[in-house]
Design a protein around this motif. Structure first.
Motif: not given
Length: 242
Positions: A72-78
């Motif tokens: 997952c991207s570090k910008e992804s939401s929880v």
């Protein structure tokens, strides 16, 4: 997310297995020059190494790892991370930047715990896997954190979540057993853990509780009552035998 830990593709399966055991986890990302190449799991080691009679001291991680690691991207939401883990039936994700460089690791237990306080109980479901020496060890299938209740209540809650996540009617079709870690505070406020292995007593109680549940017409929400009734029967027989 937590600090990223990883293996390199030219490391041996023995090194990988020891690191997984040391960290008590089931998988680690494999990286080269910081970029994620794949994921190595204890199942990869067992099935592609041990089962094929390969020498784990010579076989490389790159020969056994699973390609196209789920990240997952570090910008992804929880919420996006949770959905991705549930869809893929995994408990850990590599977190990467736009260049697919590893920046961290996120696990379902981290998200369930809010990243801070540990839960009072952790129930770890496992499969029995034979290592290269033919000795059995526990290969983690899934770990569930439970916030409250007694140990028996925590186990029942974990079993329900395991069956729902794995989409099985009975958890024993997807795992061979479970271990329970109870978490409590010491006198100085430190967090202490006590490991309780699946016991012979539990193994005797489980089928008896299921029979009681079936005889009662499969009611919902009474798991603990059936377990406690079965436990009294097992303990009574044990005392009588003594």
């Amino acid at each position: 997310m937590k600090k990223a830990d990883f293996l390199e593709p030219d490391q041996t399966l023995t090194t990988a297995a020891r690191k997984l055991r040391k960290d008590n986890i089931g998988c680690l990302p494999v990286c080269q020059d910081g970029r994620v190449l794949g994921m190595i799991t204890d199942r990869d080691i067992a099935m592609r190494g041990v089962a094929d009679n390969r020498d784990p001291n010579r076989m490389r991680v790159s020969d056994a790892m699973s390609l196209n690691a789920i990240c997952c991207s570090k910008e992804s939401s929880v919420e996006e991370a949770v959905a991705l883990m549930r869809q893929a039936h995994v408990q850990r994700l590599a977190v990467v930047d736009a260049d697919r460089r590893l920046v961290g690791i996120i696990s379902m237990s981290d998200l369930e715990e809010g990243g801070s306080e540990r839960r009072p109980f952790e129930v770890t479901f496992y499969k029995n896997i034979l290592d290269h020496a033919g000795l059995p060890h526990h290969s983690e299938v899934m770990r569930v954190s439970v916030a409250q209740g007694t140990k028996d209540e925590a186990v029942h809650a974990a079993i329900r979540q395991f069956e729902e996540t794995r989409q099985v009617a009975v958890w024993t079709t997807a795992a061979d057993g479970y271990d329970v870690v109870s978490i409590h505070l010491g006198e100085s406020g430190e967090s202490l853990e006590s490991l309780e292995l699946t016991s012979e007593r539990d193994a005797q109680i489980r089928p008896r509780a299921r029979v009681l549940w079936e005889q009662a017409g499969f009611p919902e929400g009474q798991d603990v009552q059936f377990w406690e009734k079965a436990a009294r029967g097992v303990d009574g027989e044990s005392e009588a035998a003594k």
